[in-house]
Design a protein around this motif. Structure first.
Motif, PDB file in Angstrom:
ATOM      1  N   GLY A   1      15.431  57.007  -0.347  1.00  0.00           N
ATOM      2  CA  GLY A   1      15.364  58.007   0.734  1.00  0.00           C
ATOM      3  C   GLY A   1      14.704  57.517   2.007  1.00  0.00           C
ATOM      4  O   GLY A   1      14.547  58.274   2.961  1.00  0.00           O
TER       5      GLY A   1
ATOM      6  N   GLY B   1      21.608  52.515  -3.703  1.00  0.00           N
ATOM      7  CA  GLY B   1      22.733  51.695  -4.130  1.00  0.00           C
ATOM      8  C   GLY B   1      22.782  50.408  -3.328  1.00  0.00           C
ATOM      9  O   GLY B   1      22.161  50.295  -2.263  1.00  0.00           O
TER      10      GLY B   1
ATOM     11  N   LYS C   1      30.983  52.016  -9.126  1.00  0.00           N
ATOM     12  CA  LYS C   1      31.136  53.430  -8.741  1.00  0.00           C
ATOM     13  C   LYS C   1      32.131  54.135  -9.664  1.00  0.00           C
ATOM     14  O   LYS C   1      31.982  55.327  -9.948  1.00  0.00           O
ATOM     15  CB  LYS C   1      31.576  53.537  -7.278  1.00  0.00           C
TER      16      LYS C   1
ATOM     17  N   VAL D   1      30.279  55.563   6.448  1.00  0.00           N
ATOM     18  CA  VAL D   1      29.240  55.997   7.370  1.00  0.00           C
ATOM     19  C   VAL D   1      28.481  54.795   7.943  1.00  0.00           C
ATOM     20  O   VAL D   1      28.175  53.837   7.214  1.00  0.00           O
ATOM     21  CB  VAL D   1      28.234  56.925   6.632  1.00  0.00           C
TER      22      VAL D   1
HETATM   23  N1  LIG Z   1      27.511  53.957   3.991  1.00  0.00           N
HETATM   24  C1  LIG Z   1      28.676  54.203   3.465  1.00  0.00           C
HETATM   25  O1  LIG Z   1      29.710  54.133   4.182  1.00  0.00           O
HETATM   26  C2  LIG Z   1      28.821  54.610   2.029  1.00  0.00           C
HETATM   27  C3  LIG Z   1      30.090  55.003   1.580  1.00  0.00           C
HETATM   28  C4  LIG Z   1      30.245  55.408   0.267  1.00  0.00           C
HETATM   29  C5  LIG Z   1      29.137  55.452  -0.584  1.00  0.00           C
HETATM   30  N2  LIG Z   1      27.922  55.052  -0.123  1.00  0.00           N
HETATM   31  C6  LIG Z   1      26.794  55.117  -1.089  1.00  0.00           C
HETATM   32  O2  LIG Z   1      25.746  55.890  -0.547  1.00  0.00           O
HETATM   33  C7  LIG Z   1      24.478  55.419  -1.035  1.00  0.00           C
HETATM   34  C8  LIG Z   1      23.548  55.143   0.151  1.00  0.00           C
HETATM   35  O3  LIG Z   1      24.163  54.149   0.958  1.00  0.00           O
HETATM   36  P1  LIG Z   1      23.668  53.777   2.425  1.00  0.00           P
HETATM   37  O4  LIG Z   1      24.890  53.544   3.219  1.00  0.00           O
HETATM   38  O5  LIG Z   1      22.633  54.732   2.876  1.00  0.00           O
HETATM   39  O6  LIG Z   1      23.018  52.343   2.113  1.00  0.00           O
HETATM   40  P2  LIG Z   1      21.788  51.587   2.818  1.00  0.00           P
HETATM   41  O7  LIG Z   1      21.687  51.993   4.242  1.00  0.00           O
HETATM   42  O8  LIG Z   1      21.977  50.159   2.483  1.00  0.00           O
HETATM   43  O9  LIG Z   1      20.517  52.174   2.042  1.00  0.00           O
HETATM   44  C9  LIG Z   1      20.398  51.919   0.667  1.00  0.00           C
HETATM   45  C10 LIG Z   1      19.164  52.614   0.141  1.00  0.00           C
HETATM   46  O10 LIG Z   1      19.081  52.321  -1.260  1.00  0.00           O
HETATM   47  C11 LIG Z   1      17.789  51.772  -1.505  1.00  0.00           C
HETATM   48  N3  LIG Z   1      17.770  50.847  -2.621  1.00  0.00           N
HETATM   49  C12 LIG Z   1      18.544  49.775  -2.870  1.00  0.00           C
HETATM   50  N4  LIG Z   1      18.143  49.160  -3.988  1.00  0.00           N
HETATM   51  C13 LIG Z   1      17.074  49.868  -4.465  1.00  0.00           C
HETATM   52  C14 LIG Z   1      16.215  49.745  -5.572  1.00  0.00           C
HETATM   53  N5  LIG Z   1      16.323  48.736  -6.456  1.00  0.00           N
HETATM   54  N6  LIG Z   1      15.254  50.680  -5.761  1.00  0.00           N
HETATM   55  C15 LIG Z   1      15.103  51.699  -4.888  1.00  0.00           C
HETATM   56  N7  LIG Z   1      15.861  51.856  -3.796  1.00  0.00           N
HETATM   57  C16 LIG Z   1      16.839  50.947  -3.590  1.00  0.00           C
HETATM   58  C17 LIG Z   1      17.414  51.061  -0.211  1.00  0.00           C
HETATM   59  O11 LIG Z   1      16.025  50.806  -0.198  1.00  0.00           O
HETATM   60  P3  LIG Z   1      15.379  49.536   0.632  1.00  0.00           P
HETATM   61  O12 LIG Z   1      15.218  50.011   2.041  1.00  0.00           O
HETATM   62  O13 LIG Z   1      14.110  49.278  -0.068  1.00  0.00           O
HETATM   63  O14 LIG Z   1      16.358  48.404   0.517  1.00  0.00           O
HETATM   64  C18 LIG Z   1      17.876  52.094   0.791  1.00  0.00           C
HETATM   65  O15 LIG Z   1      16.947  53.138   0.879  1.00  0.00           O
HETATM   66  C19 LIG Z   1      24.785  54.185  -1.862  1.00  0.00           C
HETATM   67  O16 LIG Z   1      24.810  54.524  -3.231  1.00  0.00           O
HETATM   68  C20 LIG Z   1      26.162  53.760  -1.377  1.00  0.00           C
HETATM   69  O17 LIG Z   1      26.873  53.045  -2.357  1.00  0.00           O
HETATM   70  C21 LIG Z   1      27.732  54.635   1.157  1.00  0.00           C
END
Ligand SMILES: NC(=O)c1ccc[n+]([C@@H]2O[C@H](COP(=O)([O-])OP(=O)(O)OC[C@H]3O[C@@H](n4cnc5c(N)ncnc54)[C@H](OP(=O)(O)O)[C@@H]3O)[C@@H](O)[C@H]2O)c1
Length: 247
Positions: free
Chosen positions: A11, A89, A174, A203
């Motif tokens: 978060g 993720g 996924k 996004v």
């Molecule tokens: N962005 C898109 O277009 C998109 C589309 C479809 C699905 N999603 C899904 O939406 C979710 C969020 O994606 P996002 O785009 O917000 O990604 P992001 O900007 O890369 O953020 C990922 C988040 O997950 C955390 N994380 C990763 N590994 C972790 C771990 N071992 N323990 C705790 N936290 C961890 C990160 O923490 P740190 O800051 O510590 O690294 C960060 O807070 C994911 O599951 C992704 O697969 C995203």
């Protein structure tokens, strides 16, 4: 109406942070998980400044000891959990891209294991640990952050918009998470708990990249809708902005 308690993994930034922000006017105390406590505290302060009732819990989804820590935190402070957003993720590498890490034939097994650890095994294990607290909620909601890239139906269809957007390790993790949604929803079908998979959209986040068409401010909508479903809402589904996706 009693305040709801939510836990959002990952978060501190991206979609997890946006989802916390969007829960602002829903009568929810939002606890964000952040593996880096300092970054989590900064995010919590930003959320509070925006009017969100926010807390932070240092939480690394790949550290099994942290699952029990989360259970103890919610059990001792609130005695229950109403909303779990399995959001944290990782991708297999910069995407779009054509490196071996995105292929089915050449993916390094270490990459496959790491991606499955964070995107599949960890949310399954965390949910299992927190389920006794979700069962104490009058309206438990579990949101699994999937992706349209988890859809086997769309990946197999040459006419689908994601046909050429293949990243095997990420996509398969996924798909597996979607299977968890279906199976857990079935097991919980006679309880108050609803379990759904969310596709937030493509996004602009660190993961989504600059080419993504959807602004971050729009990206939390699907997660929030599924986290706040009414009693007659769906369970065991896979949604993007209220529309069902094919598995
Ligand atoms: N962005 C898109 O277009 C998109 C589309 C479809 C699905 N999603 C899904 O939406 C979710 C969020 O994606 P996002 O785009 O917000 O990604 P992001 O900007 O890369 O953020 C990922 C988040 O997950 C955390 N994380 C990763 N590994 C972790 C771990 N071992 N323990 C705790 N936290 C961890 C990160 O923490 P740190 O800051 O510590 O690294 C960060 O807070 C994911 O599951 C992704 O697969 C995203």
């Amino acid at each position: 109406m009693e305040q709801k308690i939510a836990f959002i993994t990952g978060g501190n930034r991206g979609l997890g942070f946006q989802t916390a922000l969007d829960l602002k006017n829903t009568g929810t105390k939002v606890v964000i998980g952040s593996r880096d406590l300092k970054q989590g505290e900064e995010a919590r302060d930003k959320l509070r400044a925006a009017g969100v009732d926010a807390e932070v819990l240092q939480f690394d989804i790949t550290k099994p000891a942290d699952f029990q820590k989360a259970y103890d935190y919610f059990n001792s402070n609130f005695g229950r959990l109403d909303i779990l957003v399995n959001n944290a993720g990782i991708a297999a590498g910069p995407f779009p891209g054509d490196g071996p890490e995105h292929t089915a034939s050449d993916v390094p097994l270490e990459v496959l294991h790491n991606v499955f650890e964070t995107n599949f095994f960890a949310p399954v294990a965390l949910t299992k640990t927190l389920l006794p607290l979700l069962k104490k909620s009058p309206a438990g909601r579990i949101v699994n952050l999937s992706s349209i890239l988890g859809s086997l139906t769309l990946h197999a269809d040459p006419k689908s918009p994601i046909y050429n957007a293949k990243s095997f390790a990420y996509d398969a993790s996924k798909t597996a998470l979607n299977a968890f949604t279906v199976h857990l929803a079935y097991e919980l079908r006679n309880t108050k708990i609803k379990v759904n998979s969310a596709h937030p959209g493509w996004v602009k986040t660190d993961m989504g990249g600059d080419q993504a068409p959807m602004e971050l401010s729009e990206g939390g909508k699907t997660s929030v809708a599924l986290a706040t479903l009414p009693e007659d809402g769906p369970t065991g589904g896979y949604f993007h902005l209220g529309q069902p996706l094919p598995w």
